[in-house]
Design an enzyme around this catalytic site. Structure first.
Site: not given
Length: 385
Positions: A97, A119, A133, A221, A223, A254
Site C-alpha cells: 500500500d 498482498e 494507504e 507512527h 499519520r 520512529h
C-alpha cells in the site's frame, strides 16, 4: 527466461519482498531476478536489505528533506519510466500500500508491463483511513494483472470490486520472512547474543525479563494519529507505566518529529531514566523480531505487526479506528483500541491481569499463512509467464 522486477522502497515492503527475491533467485534458469529500490525509507530500508543479503540492481534514492506525497509519487514515476525503458521486464512486482508501490505500478502500466500485486485486496473501505494507504491499495489493484491475496477475505474484496487481474490466495510473505529470521536467531547463538548487545546499547537490557517480568512492546507512527490522537496514545502509555511499575514498556521511537515531539512534551526532554519506561532508537528488523519474541503483548498502530506478532503467539492491540486486516480481528489475535486513552489502558490492563483473556488471544490461529507464500507466487508466475 523471464525478467521479473521487484520494486519496493520502505522497510515494511523490504521485509515482505526480500524473501520473495530469495525465492526467485533459487530458479536462475527460469527467471532473471531484478531488484529496484526507491529509497522511500532510506536507512531502515538498507538495514533490511543487509539482513536478507539482497543487493539492488537499481536504486532511485528518492529521499529528500521535507518531501511530500506528490514529490515521492512524481520521483518514482519518472525514475521507473527510465528504468522500464532500459530493462523491459516481463512482469513488475510491487507490494501492499505504499506510494512507491502505486507509483511503480502506474509507471509499469504506462509502459504496458504486467503488474503483480503482492498482498493484494486488503481493505478498510475508508479512503482516509489508513491514509494514503487505503487508496494506494485500491489504485494498485485496478492496475494489476496478478493479485496475490494473503487470505480468502482479501480475495473476496477483489472479487466484489470486479478486479481486472487474476486472483490467487497465497498467504502473506511476512510470515515467510518471520520464519526465516526466527530460525536464524534460534539456531545461531552468536547472532542472538548480538541482538542482546544491540538492545542494551539502544537503552534496554533484556536480562530484566529473567525473573518473569513482563514486557509491553510499543510502536506508533501513523499519520492519521498525529496531533490529538498521538497525544492520547502517549498519555495512555504514561498511565500504564504508573499503574504497572513491575512491567517494562519499551518503545522504539520512529524518527518522525510528529512522533517524538509529543513524547518529549509528556515525558520530558530527558528520556534516559524513566524507571520502567524505555524510549529507544529505531531497531533493525532482527533485533525488533528478537524483542517482539520476548514481549508479553504488543501495542501498535502498524499494519505488518498485526500479522507478525500473532505468528509468535503475541496478542496485539491496534491503536487505530480501522484495520485493513479484519481477519486478525475475526480470529481473535488482534483487538482495536483506537486512540482512546481509557480504552488503551483498560485493554492492556486486561491482558496483563486476566490469564484466560491473554491465552485466548495468544493461542488464536494466525490467519496469515504457513510461511510458503513466496513459493506459491513463484510457481504461479512460472506457470503463467
Amino acid at each position: 527466461m523471464k525478467r521479473v522486477m521487484l520494486v519496493f522502497g520502505t522497510r515494511p515492503e523490504a521485509i515482505k519482498m526480500c524473501p520473495l527475491v530469495k525465492e526467485f533467485q533459487k530458479h536462475p534458469s527460469d527467471f532473471q531476478t531484478i531488484v529496484c529500490v526507491t529509497g522511500q525509507h532510506r536507512e531502515m530500508l538498507d538495514q533490511v536489505l543487509n539482513i536478507f543479503n539482497v543487493k539492488p540492481d537499481y536504486d532511485l534514492n528518492i529521499m529528500k528533506q521535507g518531501q511530500d506525497l506528490t514529490d515521492i509519487t512524481s520521483r518514482v514515476l519518472t525514475g521507473m519510466r527510465d528504468i522500464f525503458k532500459e530493462i523491459k521486464p516481463d512482469v513488475v512486482l510491487v507490494h501492499g500500500d505504499t506510494t512507491t508501490s502505486t507509483a511503480a505500478a502506474l509507471a509499469a502500466f504506462y509502459q504496458q508491463i504486467p503488474v503483480g500485486h503482492v498482498e493484494a485486496g486488503l481493505r478498510t473501505h475508508n479512503i482516509y483511513s489508513p491514509w494514503p494507504e487505503e487508496m494506494n491499495r485500491q489504485i494498485t489493484g485496478r492496475i494489476s494483472t496478478y493479485n496475490f491475496s494473503p487470505t480468502p477475505l482479501s480475495e473476496s474484496n477483489l472479487k466484489k470490486e470486479s478486479a481486472q487481474g487474476d486472483i490467487y490466495v497465497t498467504g502473506n510473505t511476512v510470515i515467510d520472512a518471520l520464519h526465516l529470521v526466527v530460525d536464524k536467531l534460534q539456531n545461531d547463538e552468536k547472532l542472538a547474543n548480538e541482538q542482546i548487545n544491540i538492545l542494551a546499547k539502544s537503552g534496554y537490557d533484556i536480562s530484566r525479563l529473567a525473573d518473569g517480568r513482563k514486557l509491553v512492546l510499543i510502536t506508533g507512527h501513523r499519520r492519521e494519529n498525529f496531533g490529538e490522537g498521538f497525544i492520547n496514545i502517549v498519555n495512555a502509555i504514561k498511565d500504564l507505566t504508573q499503574k504497572y511499575p513491575d512491567v517494562d514498556f519499551v518503545y522504539p521511537m520512529h524518527l518522525n518529529p510528529n512522533v517524538r515531539k509529543p513524547i518529549h512534551e509528556i515525558f520530558g526532554e530527558d528520556l534516559s531514566n524513566l524507571g520502567n519506561m524505555f524510549f529507544i532508537e529505531p531497531l533493525q528488523y532482527l533485533e525488533f523480531v528478537y524483542l517482539m519474541n520476548h514481549s508479553t503483548l504488543v501495542l501498535t498502530d502498524s499494519g505488518g505487526i498485526q500479522e507478525e506478532a500473532p505468528g509468535l503467539g503475541k496478542p496485539v492491540l491496534v491503536m487505530r479506528d480501522t484495520t485493513e486486516r479484519p481477519e486478525a480481528l475475526d480470529s481473535g489475535t488482534v483487538h482495536l483500541v483506537g486512540t482512546n486513552r481509557k480504552l488503551i489502558v483498560d485493554e492492556v490492563s486486561t491482558l496483563l491481569e486476566d490469564k484466560s483473556a491473554y491465552e485466548k488471544m495468544s493461542k488464536a490461529v494466525n490467519p496469515y499463512g504457513d510461511g510458503k507464500a513466496c513459493k506459491r507466487i513463484v510457481e504461479i508466475l512460472h506457470n503463467n509467464l
